[in-house]
Scaffold this motif. Structure first.
Motif, PDB file in Angstrom:
ATOM      1  N   TYR A  18      -4.579 134.457  66.042  1.00 43.04           N
ATOM      2  CA  TYR A  18      -5.009 134.294  64.161  1.00 43.04           C
ATOM      3  C   TYR A  18      -6.073 133.674  63.932  1.00 43.04           C
ATOM      4  CZ  TYR A  18      -0.760 135.752  62.375  1.00 43.04           C
ATOM      5  OH  TYR A  18       1.163 136.886  62.133  1.00 43.04           O
ATOM      6  N   GLY A  19      -7.040 134.331  64.318  1.00 45.29           N
ATOM      7  CA  GLY A  19      -8.681 133.747  64.432  1.00 45.29           C
ATOM      8  C   GLY A  19      -9.070 133.637  62.826  1.00 45.29           C
ATOM      9  N   THR A  20     -10.239 133.279  62.307  1.00 44.46           N
ATOM     10  CA  THR A  20     -10.947 133.159  61.455  1.00 44.46           C
ATOM     11  C   THR A  20     -11.065 134.375  60.986  1.00 44.46           C
ATOM     12  OG1 THR A  20     -12.655 131.600  62.744  1.00 44.46           O
ATOM     13  CG2 THR A  20     -13.558 132.691  60.469  1.00 44.46           C
ATOM     14  N   LEU A  21     -11.275 135.543  61.086  1.00 44.61           N
ATOM     15  CA  LEU A  21     -10.613 136.743  59.914  1.00 44.61           C
ATOM     16  C   LEU A  21      -9.615 136.581  59.280  1.00 44.61           C
ATOM     17  CD1 LEU A  21     -14.170 138.934  60.899  1.00 44.61           C
ATOM     18  CD2 LEU A  21     -13.878 137.108  59.204  1.00 44.61           C
ATOM     19  N   ALA A  22      -8.707 136.652  60.741  1.00 40.88           N
ATOM     20  CA  ALA A  22      -7.309 137.248  60.750  1.00 40.88           C
ATOM     21  C   ALA A  22      -6.877 136.000  59.475  1.00 40.88           C
ATOM     22  CB  ALA A  22      -6.544 136.559  62.488  1.00 40.88           C
ATOM     23  N   ASP A 214      -7.758 141.827  67.777  1.00 43.85           N
ATOM     24  CA  ASP A 214      -7.038 140.974  67.942  1.00 43.85           C
ATOM     25  C   ASP A 214      -5.632 141.827  68.627  1.00 43.85           C
ATOM     26  OD1 ASP A 214      -6.121 138.409  67.516  1.00 43.85           O
ATOM     27  OD2 ASP A 214      -7.050 138.667  65.722  1.00 43.85           O
ATOM     28  N   LEU A 215      -5.066 141.125  69.785  1.00 44.39           N
ATOM     29  CA  LEU A 215      -4.702 141.973  70.255  1.00 44.39           C
ATOM     30  C   LEU A 215      -3.092 141.518  69.381  1.00 44.39           C
ATOM     31  CD1 LEU A 215      -4.873 142.935  73.896  1.00 44.39           C
ATOM     32  CD2 LEU A 215      -5.378 143.981  71.986  1.00 44.39           C
ATOM     33  N   PHE A 216      -2.154 142.102  68.915  1.00 48.45           N
ATOM     34  CA  PHE A 216      -1.019 141.739  68.272  1.00 48.45           C
ATOM     35  C   PHE A 216       0.519 142.354  68.442  1.00 48.45           C
ATOM     36  CE2 PHE A 216       1.667 141.231  63.962  1.00 48.45           C
ATOM     37  CZ  PHE A 216       1.881 139.949  64.069  1.00 48.45           C
ATOM     38  N   LYS A 217       1.122 140.997  69.010  1.00 52.26           N
ATOM     39  CA  LYS A 217       1.997 141.864  69.897  1.00 52.26           C
ATOM     40  C   LYS A 217       3.986 140.986  69.232  1.00 52.26           C
ATOM     41  CE  LYS A 217       3.430 142.638  74.530  1.00 52.26           C
ATOM     42  NZ  LYS A 217       3.592 141.909  76.360  1.00 52.26           N
ATOM     43  N   LEU A 218       4.250 142.036  68.937  1.00 58.18           N
ATOM     44  CA  LEU A 218       5.044 141.520  68.867  1.00 58.18           C
ATOM     45  C   LEU A 218       7.232 142.213  68.846  1.00 58.18           C
ATOM     46  CD1 LEU A 218       4.962 142.838  64.199  1.00 58.18           C
ATOM     47  CD2 LEU A 218       5.266 140.120  65.616  1.00 58.18           C
ATOM     48  N   ARG A 219       7.963 141.401  69.266  1.00 54.61           N
ATOM     49  CA  ARG A 219       8.819 141.898  69.602  1.00 54.61           C
ATOM     50  C   ARG A 219      10.321 142.251  68.421  1.00 54.61           C
ATOM     51  NH1 ARG A 219      14.753 141.040  71.982  1.00 54.61           N
ATOM     52  NH2 ARG A 219      14.814 141.264  73.643  1.00 54.61           N
ATOM     53  N   TRP A 220      10.935 142.815  68.830  1.00 57.04           N
ATOM     54  CA  TRP A 220      12.254 143.236  68.072  1.00 57.04           C
ATOM     55  C   TRP A 220      13.803 142.578  68.507  1.00 57.04           C
ATOM     56  CZ3 TRP A 220      10.028 148.223  69.851  1.00 57.04           C
ATOM     57  CH2 TRP A 220      10.695 148.562  70.712  1.00 57.04           C
ATOM     58  N   TRP A 221      14.408 142.176  67.669  1.00 56.89           N
ATOM     59  CA  TRP A 221      15.664 142.312  68.326  1.00 56.89           C
ATOM     60  C   TRP A 221      16.254 142.716  67.432  1.00 56.89           C
ATOM     61  CZ3 TRP A 221      16.319 137.860  72.121  1.00 56.89           C
ATOM     62  CH2 TRP A 221      15.267 137.085  71.971  1.00 56.89           C
ATOM     63  N   GLY A 222      18.387 142.796  68.128  1.00 54.25           N
ATOM     64  CA  GLY A 222      18.982 143.564  67.241  1.00 54.25           C
ATOM     65  C   GLY A 222      20.047 142.297  66.432  1.00 54.25           C
ATOM     66  N   VAL A 223      20.544 142.550  65.850  1.00 51.37           N
ATOM     67  CA  VAL A 223      21.219 142.024  65.011  1.00 51.37           C
ATOM     68  C   VAL A 223      22.422 140.883  65.697  1.00 51.37           C
ATOM     69  CG1 VAL A 223      23.154 141.210  62.570  1.00 51.37           C
ATOM     70  CG2 VAL A 223      21.049 142.573  62.914  1.00 51.37           C
ATOM     71  N   ASP A 224      23.025 141.725  66.376  1.00 52.77           N
ATOM     72  CA  ASP A 224      24.047 141.411  67.614  1.00 52.77           C
ATOM     73  C   ASP A 224      23.431 140.090  68.383  1.00 52.77           C
ATOM     74  OD1 ASP A 224      26.123 141.751  65.633  1.00 52.77           O
ATOM     75  OD2 ASP A 224      26.436 143.824  66.797  1.00 52.77           O
ATOM     76  N   GLU A 225      21.998 141.183  69.461  1.00 51.37           N
ATOM     77  CA  GLU A 225      21.668 140.214  70.179  1.00 51.37           C
ATOM     78  C   GLU A 225      21.142 139.000  69.604  1.00 51.37           C
ATOM     79  OE1 GLU A 225      17.826 142.653  70.751  1.00 51.37           O
ATOM     80  OE2 GLU A 225      17.209 142.330  72.216  1.00 51.37           O
ATOM     81  N   PHE A 226      20.738 139.043  68.747  1.00 50.04           N
ATOM     82  CA  PHE A 226      20.039 137.581  67.957  1.00 50.04           C
ATOM     83  C   PHE A 226      20.862 136.846  68.260  1.00 50.04           C
ATOM     84  CE2 PHE A 226      17.307 134.626  65.822  1.00 50.04           C
ATOM     85  CZ  PHE A 226      16.358 134.927  67.089  1.00 50.04           C
ATOM     86  N   SER A 227      22.047 137.108  67.418  1.00 46.42           N
ATOM     87  CA  SER A 227      23.681 136.143  67.393  1.00 46.42           C
ATOM     88  C   SER A 227      23.409 135.719  68.828  1.00 46.42           C
ATOM     89  CB  SER A 227      24.492 136.913  66.204  1.00 46.42           C
ATOM     90  OG  SER A 227      23.256 137.652  65.119  1.00 46.42           O
TER      91      SER A 227
END
Ligand code: SAM
Length: 265
Positions: A18-22, A214-227
């Protein structure tokens, strides 16, 4: 042409910067008060909270500023100086006192405890290592008062598998053109992450004046997994709700899933 990229001097990757332009694009696209249903939902769910509220990854204050305006005592932190700059400016314009600091999920520390912690906009998914995510949940727990509430929005898994490339554009107040080219480069089905290459470009009078990668990395979670992750960090009374309808179980076509959990008394 100034070109900035998200590698440090040693060539190590720095994701999600999340730099200047982002930050400029974020603020043009999602200004203070722009709601996806979350601004109202969080205010409603926080009603009756007695004590301080914390918004980690507070960003430009999109949710934070309306909370302050509504009279909630809320503090925030964020890793990006540029995003914090927009937040502080928005507060100053409204004569509100901004209580925001530069800290990260990985190193934040407080010598007080909070009655609620909120993380809208899927920001928790920016923590891409499972062990770090659990450690962050434990550190939220540690800075919460007994009985305090944690609320976290996650994007549903389906949203990670939409179109693999896009180009979007915005006009700045000064009349410049900003473009964002988003290309999803890698999907790791084991680590549950996507890595996208974001290229921000600022154009003036037909010429390119600045560019940011920018290298933009995200992780996804399952509903039960996050609970289960919340429970593993010590939280109880975990509730997952779809599309900001409290206690309505998540459905396949939901655009957002909100988890609410309590630090036991
Ligand atoms: C999607 S924006 C959310 C901003 C705001 N909370 C909202 O709802 O609009 C994500 C924010 O997370 C911040 N961020 C990214 N990595 C972070 C980290 N490791 N620690 C703290 N903040 C981080 C970014 O700087 C950015 O402001």
């Amino acid at each position: 042409m100034p070109l900035t990229a998200n590698f440090n001097l040693y060539g190590t990757e720095m994701n999600n910067r999340y730099g200047t332009l982002a930050s400029l694009v974020y603020t043009l696209d999602k200004p203070v008060g722009r709601s996806f249903g979350d601004v109202e939902y969080y205010q409603q769910r926080l009603g009756g909270t007695e004590g301080l509220i914390l918004e980690p990854a507070v960003g430009n204050g999109r949710v934070y500023v309306p909370l302050l305006e509504a009279g909630f005592p809320v503090e925030g932190f964020d890793a990006s100086d540029e995003m914090l700059g927009y937040c502080r400016d928005a507060c100053a314009k409204r004569n509100l006192s901004a209580s925001v600091t530069r800290q990260t999920f990985e190193d934040f520390a407080y010598d007080k405890s909070f009655a609620a912690v909120i993380i809208p906009a899927g920001s928790f998914q920016l923590i891409t290592e499972t062990a770090s995510a659990i450690a962050v949940l434990r550190r939220f727990y540690a800075c919460m008062a007994p009985g305090a509430k944690l609320m976290i929005d996650l994007d549903p898994i389906g949203s990670f598998f939409g179109p693999a490339s896009s180009v979007r554009r915005w006009k700045t107040e000064a009349g410049d053109l900003l473009t964002l080219t988003d290309h999803r480069g890698e999907t790791d089905y084991v680590a549950q992450t996507t890595l996208s290459y974001l290229r921000y470009e600022l154009w003036r009078d037909g010429g390119l004046v600045a560019s940011e990668l920018d290298l933009f990395k995200l992780r996804w979670w399952g509903v039960d997994e996050f609970s289960m992750a919340l429970q593993r960090a010590g939280f109880v009374d975990v509730v997952a709700s779809g599309n900001y309808q409290h206690q309505r179980a998540p459905r396949n076509d939901d655009e957002v899933i909100t988890f609410e959990a309590v630090r036991p008394a």
